[in-house]
Design a protein around this motif. Structure first.
Motif, PDB file in Angstrom:
ATOM      1  N   PHE A  27       0.732  -1.203  -0.063  1.00 33.56           N
ATOM      2  CA  PHE A  27       0.018   0.016   0.035  1.00 33.56           C
ATOM      3  C   PHE A  27       0.877   1.442  -0.210  1.00 33.56           C
ATOM      4  O   PHE A  27       0.416   2.375   0.172  1.00 33.56           O
ATOM      5  CB  PHE A  27      -0.818   0.000   1.106  1.00 33.56           C
ATOM      6  CG  PHE A  27      -2.078  -0.940   1.226  1.00 33.56           C
ATOM      7  CD1 PHE A  27      -3.065  -0.963   0.051  1.00 33.56           C
ATOM      8  CD2 PHE A  27      -2.220  -1.654   2.130  1.00 33.56           C
ATOM      9  CE1 PHE A  27      -4.024  -1.788   0.236  1.00 33.56           C
ATOM     10  CE2 PHE A  27      -3.231  -2.583   2.099  1.00 33.56           C
ATOM     11  CZ  PHE A  27      -4.281  -2.698   0.894  1.00 33.56           C
ATOM     12  N   ASP A  28       2.041   1.015  -0.082  1.00 30.06           N
ATOM     13  CA  ASP A  28       3.108   1.942  -0.164  1.00 30.06           C
ATOM     14  C   ASP A  28       2.750   3.104  -1.349  1.00 30.06           C
ATOM     15  O   ASP A  28       2.814   2.684  -2.485  1.00 30.06           O
ATOM     16  CB  ASP A  28       4.502   1.559   0.051  1.00 30.06           C
ATOM     17  CG  ASP A  28       5.544   2.692   0.089  1.00 30.06           C
ATOM     18  OD1 ASP A  28       5.153   3.900  -0.227  1.00 30.06           O
ATOM     19  OD2 ASP A  28       6.689   2.504  -0.098  1.00 30.06           O
ATOM     20  N   THR A  29       2.621   4.401  -1.025  1.00 32.20           N
ATOM     21  CA  THR A  29       2.259   5.112  -2.530  1.00 32.20           C
ATOM     22  C   THR A  29       3.571   5.214  -3.410  1.00 32.20           C
ATOM     23  O   THR A  29       3.607   5.725  -4.390  1.00 32.20           O
ATOM     24  CB  THR A  29       1.946   6.479  -1.842  1.00 32.20           C
ATOM     25  OG1 THR A  29       2.820   7.201  -1.006  1.00 32.20           O
ATOM     26  CG2 THR A  29       0.712   6.513  -1.084  1.00 32.20           C
ATOM     27  N   ASP A  30       4.649   4.964  -2.776  1.00 35.02           N
ATOM     28  CA  ASP A  30       5.702   5.116  -3.833  1.00 35.02           C
ATOM     29  C   ASP A  30       5.905   4.058  -4.857  1.00 35.02           C
ATOM     30  O   ASP A  30       6.723   3.977  -5.761  1.00 35.02           O
ATOM     31  CB  ASP A  30       7.274   5.098  -2.933  1.00 35.02           C
ATOM     32  CG  ASP A  30       7.229   6.424  -2.122  1.00 35.02           C
ATOM     33  OD1 ASP A  30       6.831   7.277  -2.286  1.00 35.02           O
ATOM     34  OD2 ASP A  30       7.786   6.022  -1.222  1.00 35.02           O
ATOM     35  N   LYS A  31       4.794   2.891  -4.566  1.00 37.10           N
ATOM     36  CA  LYS A  31       5.092   1.867  -5.519  1.00 37.10           C
ATOM     37  C   LYS A  31       3.750   2.001  -6.566  1.00 37.10           C
ATOM     38  O   LYS A  31       3.357   1.006  -6.982  1.00 37.10           O
ATOM     39  CB  LYS A  31       5.037   0.579  -4.905  1.00 37.10           C
ATOM     40  CG  LYS A  31       6.393   0.147  -3.896  1.00 37.10           C
ATOM     41  CD  LYS A  31       6.441  -1.229  -3.267  1.00 37.10           C
ATOM     42  CE  LYS A  31       7.702  -1.358  -2.782  1.00 37.10           C
ATOM     43  NZ  LYS A  31       8.119  -0.495  -2.105  1.00 37.10           N
ATOM     44  N   ALA A  32       3.197   3.268  -6.861  1.00 38.41           N
ATOM     45  CA  ALA A  32       2.275   3.595  -7.702  1.00 38.41           C
ATOM     46  C   ALA A  32       2.612   4.456  -8.695  1.00 38.41           C
ATOM     47  O   ALA A  32       3.677   5.135  -8.400  1.00 38.41           O
ATOM     48  CB  ALA A  32       0.869   3.882  -6.935  1.00 38.41           C
ATOM     49  N   THR A  33       2.298   4.192  -9.833  1.00 36.10           N
ATOM     50  CA  THR A  33       2.388   5.130 -11.166  1.00 36.10           C
ATOM     51  C   THR A  33       0.960   5.731 -11.165  1.00 36.10           C
ATOM     52  O   THR A  33       0.104   5.058 -11.409  1.00 36.10           O
ATOM     53  CB  THR A  33       2.830   4.311 -12.266  1.00 36.10           C
ATOM     54  OG1 THR A  33       4.123   3.971 -11.998  1.00 36.10           O
ATOM     55  CG2 THR A  33       2.821   5.403 -13.405  1.00 36.10           C
ATOM     56  N   TYR A  34       0.788   7.009 -11.332  1.00 38.52           N
ATOM     57  CA  TYR A  34      -0.218   7.747 -11.701  1.00 38.52           C
ATOM     58  C   TYR A  34      -0.360   8.012 -13.202  1.00 38.52           C
ATOM     59  O   TYR A  34       0.548   8.634 -13.726  1.00 38.52           O
ATOM     60  CB  TYR A  34      -0.519   8.936 -10.741  1.00 38.52           C
ATOM     61  CG  TYR A  34      -0.455   8.780  -9.241  1.00 38.52           C
ATOM     62  CD1 TYR A  34      -1.456   8.310  -8.699  1.00 38.52           C
ATOM     63  CD2 TYR A  34       0.798   8.740  -8.639  1.00 38.52           C
ATOM     64  CE1 TYR A  34      -1.725   7.926  -7.247  1.00 38.52           C
ATOM     65  CE2 TYR A  34       0.830   8.530  -7.117  1.00 38.52           C
ATOM     66  CZ  TYR A  34      -0.393   8.196  -6.526  1.00 38.52           C
ATOM     67  OH  TYR A  34      -0.361   7.768  -5.204  1.00 38.52           O
ATOM     68  N   ILE A  35      -1.558   7.681 -13.809  1.00 41.54           N
ATOM     69  CA  ILE A  35      -1.678   8.115 -15.175  1.00 41.54           C
ATOM     70  C   ILE A  35      -3.041   8.969 -15.270  1.00 41.54           C
ATOM     71  O   ILE A  35      -4.101   8.630 -14.872  1.00 41.54           O
ATOM     72  CB  ILE A  35      -1.835   6.824 -15.915  1.00 41.54           C
ATOM     73  CG1 ILE A  35      -0.470   6.021 -15.576  1.00 41.54           C
ATOM     74  CG2 ILE A  35      -2.403   7.062 -17.334  1.00 41.54           C
ATOM     75  CD1 ILE A  35      -1.228   4.423 -16.238  1.00 41.54           C
ATOM     76  N   ALA A  36      -2.789  10.194 -15.899  1.00 39.60           N
ATOM     77  CA  ALA A  36      -3.892  11.096 -15.877  1.00 39.60           C
ATOM     78  C   ALA A  36      -4.659  10.619 -17.215  1.00 39.60           C
ATOM     79  O   ALA A  36      -4.072  10.770 -18.508  1.00 39.60           O
ATOM     80  CB  ALA A  36      -3.563  12.540 -15.936  1.00 39.60           C
ATOM     81  N   ASP A  37      -5.970  10.826 -17.254  1.00 41.89           N
ATOM     82  CA  ASP A  37      -6.793  10.489 -18.365  1.00 41.89           C
ATOM     83  C   ASP A  37      -7.659  11.826 -18.676  1.00 41.89           C
ATOM     84  O   ASP A  37      -8.725  11.968 -18.097  1.00 41.89           O
ATOM     85  CB  ASP A  37      -7.588   9.295 -18.626  1.00 41.89           C
ATOM     86  CG  ASP A  37      -8.547   8.999 -19.601  1.00 41.89           C
ATOM     87  OD1 ASP A  37      -8.395   9.994 -20.494  1.00 41.89           O
ATOM     88  OD2 ASP A  37      -9.326   8.056 -19.665  1.00 41.89           O
ATOM     89  N   GLU A  38      -7.209  12.790 -19.534  1.00 39.95           N
ATOM     90  CA  GLU A  38      -8.016  14.124 -19.822  1.00 39.95           C
ATOM     91  C   GLU A  38      -9.196  13.704 -20.389  1.00 39.95           C
ATOM     92  O   GLU A  38     -10.341  14.637 -20.161  1.00 39.95           O
ATOM     93  CB  GLU A  38      -6.985  15.185 -20.563  1.00 39.95           C
ATOM     94  CG  GLU A  38      -6.015  15.486 -19.789  1.00 39.95           C
ATOM     95  CD  GLU A  38      -6.432  16.645 -18.887  1.00 39.95           C
ATOM     96  OE1 GLU A  38      -7.594  17.249 -18.891  1.00 39.95           O
ATOM     97  OE2 GLU A  38      -5.434  17.147 -18.244  1.00 39.95           O
ATOM     98  N   SER A  39      -9.655  12.912 -21.298  1.00 42.32           N
ATOM     99  CA  SER A  39     -10.778  12.631 -21.666  1.00 42.32           C
ATOM    100  C   SER A  39     -11.942  12.365 -20.879  1.00 42.32           C
ATOM    101  O   SER A  39     -13.203  12.500 -20.953  1.00 42.32           O
ATOM    102  CB  SER A  39     -10.738  11.512 -22.756  1.00 42.32           C
ATOM    103  OG  SER A  39     -10.336  10.145 -22.094  1.00 42.32           O
ATOM    104  N   THR A  40     -11.481  11.733 -19.764  1.00 43.77           N
ATOM    105  CA  THR A  40     -12.387  11.422 -18.548  1.00 43.77           C
ATOM    106  C   THR A  40     -12.226  12.089 -17.295  1.00 43.77           C
ATOM    107  O   THR A  40     -13.073  11.933 -16.299  1.00 43.77           O
ATOM    108  CB  THR A  40     -12.648   9.773 -18.004  1.00 43.77           C
ATOM    109  OG1 THR A  40     -11.262   9.336 -17.745  1.00 43.77           O
ATOM    110  CG2 THR A  40     -12.869   9.189 -19.380  1.00 43.77           C
ATOM    111  N   ASP A  41     -11.469  13.132 -17.032  1.00 50.00           N
ATOM    112  CA  ASP A  41     -10.933  14.003 -16.125  1.00 50.00           C
ATOM    113  C   ASP A  41     -10.764  13.110 -14.896  1.00 50.00           C
ATOM    114  O   ASP A  41     -11.072  13.202 -13.675  1.00 50.00           O
ATOM    115  CB  ASP A  41     -12.083  14.937 -15.914  1.00 50.00           C
ATOM    116  CG  ASP A  41     -12.421  15.766 -16.953  1.00 50.00           C
ATOM    117  OD1 ASP A  41     -11.685  16.191 -17.698  1.00 50.00           O
ATOM    118  OD2 ASP A  41     -13.689  16.031 -17.237  1.00 50.00           O
TER     119      ASP A  41
END
Length: 230
Positions: A27-41
């Motif tokens: 559950f460590d946030t350092d082990k997550a990659t964030y991906i933005a999808d502008e089409s769905t905000d």
């Protein structure tokens, strides 16, 4: 359940109530990659280890918050956007909803970053950022319609000066200037155009017509000459 040296859990836990599946990774946030999808905000969190969906956050502007066809109109209140946590692919996850998601409001016309959600008429942008990923939505706040009731004019005598016209309105809650829009007057009763300009720029300028009576009470002057035949 297998515990690795990095504190990563692999497998399932079975208790007396039933199966509760802990995510196979940390559950460590350092082990997550964030991906933005502008089409769905939306910003998605994806586990760096297993690639599973760890949840997402969707941004909603005040425009479509509760009604997709809603039009924002000035009413003196702040127009707040919101974000919503959407669960991921596994049960019991509270990963993404523990991420702090501050919203930033920007005045599109001058680039000013606002300290609070916007109130006044204008075009704005609200942005949500997690890590280095950002989604944003632009939305307008439109002017409110101005109502001043019925407009009437006082009767005038012996003048065609526009500045002498006195107009009245039945509703005076909104401060502003009520003026005659026409530049020429005529004797008799005629219809003219008026314009109301609110002091508050968040209100629409409104226009209409008014009947004005102007009386000519000055008797005509006659000049004559007597022909004595001389």
């Amino acid at each position: 359940v297998v515990y690795t040296t990095e504190g990563i859990y692999v497998g399932n836990i079975i208790d007396s109530v039933g199966e509760f599946r802990i995510h196979e990774c940390s559950f460590d946030t350092d082990k997550a990659t964030y991906i933005a999808d502008e089409s769905t905000d939306t910003i998605f969190a994806v586990c760096d280890i297993c690639g599973k969906d760890m949840g997402s956050v969707m941004l909603y502007s005040p425009v479509n918050n509760g009604a997709t066809d809603q039009e924002l109109v000035y009413d003196g209140t702040m127009k707040e956007a919101r974000w919503e946590y959407l669960a991921g692919q596994y049960t019991g996850s509270d990963f993404i909803d523990r991420v702090v998601c501050p919203l930033v409001y920007v005045n599109v016309e001058n680039g000013e970053i606002l300290s609070d959600p916007p109130v006044n008429v204008g075009n704005y942008l609200v942005a949500l950022t997690i890590d280095d990923q950002t989604v944003s939505i632009e939305f307008p706040i439109n002017k409110i319609q101005t109502y001043i009731g019925d407009v009437t004019a006082e009767v005038l005598n012996d003048t065609l000066n526009v500045e002498d016209v006195v107009l009245h309105r039945t509703e005076d809650m909104i401060a502003g200037s009520l003026v005659l829009a026409d530049t020429e007057l005529q004797y008799g009763t005629h219809t003219y155009n008026w314009r109301f300009i609110p002091e508050n720029p968040n209100y629409e300028v409104t226009e209409g017509t008014v009947s004005i009576t102007i009386n000519d009470t000055i008797a005509p002057t006659l000049s004559y000459k007597i022909d004595n035949g001389a």
